[in-house]
Design a protein around this motif. Structure first.
Motif, PDB file in Angstrom:
ATOM      1  N   ILE A 198       2.302 -21.592 -73.014  1.00  0.00           N
ATOM      2  CA  ILE A 198       1.232 -22.598 -72.912  1.00  0.00           C
ATOM      3  C   ILE A 198       1.779 -23.997 -72.629  1.00  0.00           C
ATOM      4  N   LYS A 199       3.041 -24.058 -72.192  1.00  0.00           N
ATOM      5  CA  LYS A 199       3.628 -25.339 -71.834  1.00  0.00           C
ATOM      6  C   LYS A 199       2.864 -25.941 -70.659  1.00  0.00           C
ATOM      7  N   LYS A 200       2.504 -27.215 -70.759  1.00  0.00           N
ATOM      8  CA  LYS A 200       1.662 -27.855 -69.760  1.00  0.00           C
ATOM      9  C   LYS A 200       2.498 -28.690 -68.788  1.00  0.00           C
ATOM     10  N   GLU A 201       2.021 -28.736 -67.556  1.00  0.00           N
ATOM     11  CA  GLU A 201       2.671 -29.572 -66.556  1.00  0.00           C
ATOM     12  C   GLU A 201       2.173 -31.010 -66.678  1.00  0.00           C
ATOM     13  N   ASP A 202       3.069 -31.957 -66.459  1.00  0.00           N
ATOM     14  CA  ASP A 202       2.720 -33.372 -66.472  1.00  0.00           C
ATOM     15  C   ASP A 202       1.980 -33.687 -65.171  1.00  0.00           C
ATOM     16  N   PRO A 203       0.761 -34.244 -65.247  1.00  0.00           N
ATOM     17  CA  PRO A 203       0.014 -34.518 -64.005  1.00  0.00           C
ATOM     18  C   PRO A 203       0.745 -35.449 -63.047  1.00  0.00           C
ATOM     19  N   SER A 204       1.591 -36.343 -63.580  1.00  0.00           N
ATOM     20  CA  SER A 204       2.329 -37.251 -62.706  1.00  0.00           C
ATOM     21  C   SER A 204       3.329 -36.498 -61.827  1.00  0.00           C
ATOM     22  N   LEU A 238      -0.905 -21.039 -52.037  1.00  0.00           N
ATOM     23  CA  LEU A 238       0.425 -20.429 -51.965  1.00  0.00           C
ATOM     24  C   LEU A 238       1.518 -21.493 -52.026  1.00  0.00           C
ATOM     25  N   TYR A 239       1.280 -22.618 -51.317  1.00  0.00           N
ATOM     26  CA  TYR A 239       2.226 -23.739 -51.367  1.00  0.00           C
ATOM     27  C   TYR A 239       2.410 -24.213 -52.807  1.00  0.00           C
ATOM     28  N   SER A 240       1.311 -24.292 -53.567  1.00  0.00           N
ATOM     29  CA  SER A 240       1.380 -24.763 -54.955  1.00  0.00           C
ATOM     30  C   SER A 240       2.225 -23.838 -55.816  1.00  0.00           C
ATOM     31  N   PHE A 241       2.065 -22.531 -55.609  1.00  0.00           N
ATOM     32  CA  PHE A 241       2.893 -21.562 -56.344  1.00  0.00           C
ATOM     33  C   PHE A 241       4.370 -21.759 -56.014  1.00  0.00           C
ATOM     34  N   GLY A 242       4.672 -21.929 -54.729  1.00  0.00           N
ATOM     35  CA  GLY A 242       6.058 -22.149 -54.329  1.00  0.00           C
ATOM     36  C   GLY A 242       6.586 -23.486 -54.811  1.00  0.00           C
ATOM     37  N   ARG A 243       5.752 -24.513 -54.769  1.00  0.00           N
ATOM     38  CA  ARG A 243       6.111 -25.862 -55.242  1.00  0.00           C
ATOM     39  C   ARG A 243       6.580 -25.821 -56.690  1.00  0.00           C
ATOM     40  N   ASP A 244       5.924 -24.975 -57.499  1.00  0.00           N
ATOM     41  CA  ASP A 244       6.242 -24.890 -58.929  1.00  0.00           C
ATOM     42  C   ASP A 244       7.260 -23.804 -59.255  1.00  0.00           C
ATOM     43  N   GLY A 245       7.726 -23.053 -58.228  1.00  0.00           N
ATOM     44  CA  GLY A 245       8.697 -22.000 -58.476  1.00  0.00           C
ATOM     45  C   GLY A 245       8.104 -20.726 -59.045  1.00  0.00           C
ATOM     46  N   MET A 246       6.773 -20.641 -59.113  1.00  0.00           N
ATOM     47  CA  MET A 246       6.134 -19.450 -59.670  1.00  0.00           C
ATOM     48  C   MET A 246       6.239 -18.256 -58.718  1.00  0.00           C
ATOM     49  N   LEU A 247       6.317 -18.545 -57.427  1.00  0.00           N
ATOM     50  CA  LEU A 247       6.629 -17.575 -56.387  1.00  0.00           C
ATOM     51  C   LEU A 247       7.799 -18.156 -55.597  1.00  0.00           C
ATOM     52  N   PRO A 248       8.451 -17.390 -54.721  1.00  0.00           N
ATOM     53  CA  PRO A 248       9.628 -17.907 -54.011  1.00  0.00           C
ATOM     54  C   PRO A 248       9.431 -19.319 -53.472  1.00  0.00           C
ATOM     55  N   PHE A 277      -5.017 -32.569 -56.775  1.00  0.00           N
ATOM     56  CA  PHE A 277      -3.761 -31.882 -56.504  1.00  0.00           C
ATOM     57  C   PHE A 277      -4.019 -30.664 -55.613  1.00  0.00           C
ATOM     58  N   ALA A 278      -3.018 -30.270 -54.843  1.00  0.00           N
ATOM     59  CA  ALA A 278      -3.109 -29.034 -54.072  1.00  0.00           C
ATOM     60  C   ALA A 278      -3.196 -27.851 -55.044  1.00  0.00           C
ATOM     61  N   GLY A 279      -3.930 -26.822 -54.637  1.00  0.00           N
ATOM     62  CA  GLY A 279      -3.999 -25.614 -55.465  1.00  0.00           C
ATOM     63  C   GLY A 279      -5.202 -25.527 -56.366  1.00  0.00           C
ATOM     64  N   SER A 280      -6.033 -26.552 -56.404  1.00  0.00           N
ATOM     65  CA  SER A 280      -7.273 -26.590 -57.197  1.00  0.00           C
ATOM     66  C   SER A 280      -7.086 -26.038 -58.608  1.00  0.00           C
ATOM     67  N   ALA A 281      -7.828 -24.981 -58.965  1.00  0.00           N
ATOM     68  CA  ALA A 281      -7.876 -24.505 -60.352  1.00  0.00           C
ATOM     69  C   ALA A 281      -6.495 -24.159 -60.907  1.00  0.00           C
ATOM     70  N   TYR A 282      -5.604 -23.634 -60.072  1.00  0.00           N
ATOM     71  CA  TYR A 282      -4.262 -23.292 -60.552  1.00  0.00           C
ATOM     72  C   TYR A 282      -3.564 -24.528 -61.118  1.00  0.00           C
ATOM     73  N   TYR A 336       2.750 -33.523 -60.427  1.00  0.00           N
ATOM     74  CA  TYR A 336       1.988 -33.050 -59.267  1.00  0.00           C
ATOM     75  C   TYR A 336       1.660 -34.197 -58.315  1.00  0.00           C
ATOM     76  N   GLU A 337       1.344 -35.356 -58.866  1.00  0.00           N
ATOM     77  CA  GLU A 337       1.074 -36.513 -58.014  1.00  0.00           C
ATOM     78  C   GLU A 337       2.277 -36.813 -57.123  1.00  0.00           C
ATOM     79  N   ASP A 338       3.458 -36.722 -57.716  1.00  0.00           N
ATOM     80  CA  ASP A 338       4.678 -36.994 -56.959  1.00  0.00           C
ATOM     81  C   ASP A 338       4.949 -35.901 -55.933  1.00  0.00           C
ATOM     82  N   LYS A 339       4.840 -34.638 -56.354  1.00  0.00           N
ATOM     83  CA  LYS A 339       5.131 -33.524 -55.452  1.00  0.00           C
ATOM     84  C   LYS A 339       4.182 -33.480 -54.263  1.00  0.00           C
ATOM     85  N   ASP A 340       2.909 -33.789 -54.508  1.00  0.00           N
ATOM     86  CA  ASP A 340       1.907 -33.693 -53.442  1.00  0.00           C
ATOM     87  C   ASP A 340       1.789 -34.970 -52.619  1.00  0.00           C
ATOM     88  N   SER A 341       2.549 -35.998 -52.982  1.00  0.00           N
ATOM     89  CA  SER A 341       2.433 -37.289 -52.282  1.00  0.00           C
ATOM     90  C   SER A 341       2.885 -37.200 -50.823  1.00  0.00           C
TER      91      SER A 341
END
Length: 478
Positions: A9-15, A341-351, A89-94, A17-22
């Motif tokens: 249940i570790k949460k991602e810092d919204p900042s 899919l980009y969001s999953f890859g951005r976070d390392g959840m998929l390749p 952020f990219a990826g909406s609900a995810y 995602y702001e940086d990654k999607d900038s």
């Protein structure tokens, strides 16, 4: 065990995602999101589902199924609008659920949406193919079964038209969203004109007796599903609901929105209002023109109804524009699916190659992957199989988003932006939105629930064996 749960249940810092999607260019305006939403929601389904639902579940009351489905979707859309305005952020609900509930819940919501996009891309392409072949048939041009149908269906090997349109849309999107948005805007206008033309012509051919009784008497179909009564309307809601899930495609592209606090709520809610008006209008006219039984197993009921009513030229023109207009739904779904899919890859959840941007700051690796998977599904799996599986995954994500408002609201103005738009009647409306989505989910076909359950188990295995170890959060201190 406690440490393992804390990791889940570790949460991602919204900042973060702001940086990654900038790096994603913010080029989309309100008109682009309205076109994207209407183009995605008013897709293949408006030309197929009203007739199918009328024949199999609701009769003339298919219009009520459309209306109830839209009300539930509208409640969830309010939650989506606030989430997208606060966290563009990219990826909406995810991405949102990752921030407000934690990684494992974000993965579940995102994995559920991924099923939607994989299947919806193929579903729309299959529907476009069916309508295009119907149009060709009016000129006595028939494609060989081997190239017209997916494998194992009526002598088919591959639905070649579905393959071609997915590849074309993939190539268009790979050149950037500005070009795609211009094409989308033009095609949406053409499609809406075609729908209004059908409604206008169809009104002259309505026979009131086809609309009575408006709610047929309840009985069970041969397959055990409900027909007639409120039970039939409810069954119709669960089928029609897949038409309205397109507003998620707007939210998935919020990282590329100009002034997202304004553009996202207006795009999401505005497109849904336009869509429900069009859906109810088409449903009423379609069943008013002919007895609803005649639409059973009819993949192109709009063109058929116009032809049978003595308007063959209008049928050809409207079907031609409608087929072209179906590209809009494919553009919207492939845009949104590639961003997820980009969001999953951005976070390392998929390749991680899925999260790479090219020299034009576009997620083309994710786009290529989505296109290949869509081609495989759309080319080789039958249309009827695809239709029943789309809603389940999206409804799971919708329930998460509705409940997520309770976690989001206390953080607004603190570590998350305080958006100009907020879901009205808090804290009551988020609960009603959740219950509405749950009710629609419970009304889904048993097969849809079964396959969504299998998809969920597969996703959980991938998360526990790959995602949790390669996730960006895995490198951070607990």
């Amino acid at each position: 065990m406690r440490a393992f749960w804390q990791r889940l249940i570790k949460k991602e810092d919204p900042s973060v995602y702001e940086d990654k999607d900038s790096h994603l260019p913010r080029v989309l305006k309100v008109k682009d999101f309205l076109a994207l939403g209407v183009g995605t929601i008013v897709s293949t389904t408006i030309f197929t589902l009203p007739g199918v639902v009328a024949a199999t579940h609701a009769g003339p009351a298919v219009a009520l199924s459309c209306l109830v489905a839209a009300i539930v979707a509208g409640l969830v859309a309010f939650a989506y609008a606030e989430m997208a305005a606060a966290m563009p952020f990219a990826g909406s609900a995810y991405s949102w659920i990752n921030v407000v509930f934690g990684e494992v819940f974000g993965w579940i919501a995102g994995w559920a949406l991924l099923a939607e996009y994989f299947i919806a891309v193929a579903f729309v392409a299959s529907g476009l193919s069916a309508n295009f072949r119907g149009l060709l048939a009016t000129f006595s041009v028939h494609m060989p079964n081997a190239l017209a149908n997916p494998m194992g269906t009526n002598g088919g090997i591959v639905d070649i038209i579905a393959v071609v349109v997915m590849v074309l849309v993939g190539l268009l999107l790979s050149r950037g969203l500005s070009n795609a948005a211009r094409v989308e805007n033009i095609l949406v206008v053409l499609k809406v004109i075609a729908i209004l033309a059908f409604v206008g012509i169809g009104l002259t051919a309505i026979h009131i007796e086809n609309l009575t009784p408006f709610i047929p008497k309840f009985h069970l179909n041969a397959d055990g599903t409900a027909f007639g009564g409120w039970q039939g309307i409810y069954a119709g809601v669960s089928m029609i609901f897949l038409a309205y899930i397109g507003f998620d495609s707007i939210a998935a592209n919020s990282a590329e929105a100009k002034d997202p606090e304004k553009t996202m709520p207006r795009g999401i809610i505005g497109s849904l209002i336009i869509a429900v008006i069009l859906f109810v209008s088409v449903s009423l006219v379609l069943v008013g023109m002919f007895d609803y039984h005649k639409y059973a197993n009819n993949a192109a009921p709009v063109g058929w109804a116009l032809t049978q009513a003595g308007h063959p030229m209008a049928a050809i023109v409207i079907e031609a524009v409608a087929v072209i207009g179906m590209f809009t739904a494919l553009i919207g779904m492939m845009m949104a699916g590639s961003r997820l899919l980009y969001s999953f890859g951005r976070d390392g959840m998929l390749p991680k190659f899925l999260g790479k941007l090219n020299h034009n700051h576009l997620p083309n690796n994710a786009l290529l992957t989505l296109t290949i998977i869509g081609v495989v599904i759309g080319a080789f799996f039958p249309f009827e199989f695809l239709a029943q599986l789309i809603s389940a995954g999206t409804l799971i994500a919708f329930m998460f988003v509705a409940l997520g408002i309770y976690r989001l609201r206390p953080r607004e103005g603190k570590d998350i932006a305080n958006p100009a738009f907020k879901m009205p009647f808090y804290p009551v409306l988020p609960a009603i939105a959740f219950l509405g989505a749950l009710a629609v989910f419970m009304g889904l076909d048993i097969q849809a629930k079964l396959y969504s359950g299998i998809w969920f188990v597969i996703g959980l295995v991938i998360y526990l064996t790959y995602g949790i170890r390669h996730s960006a959060l895995a490198d951070k201190k607990k």
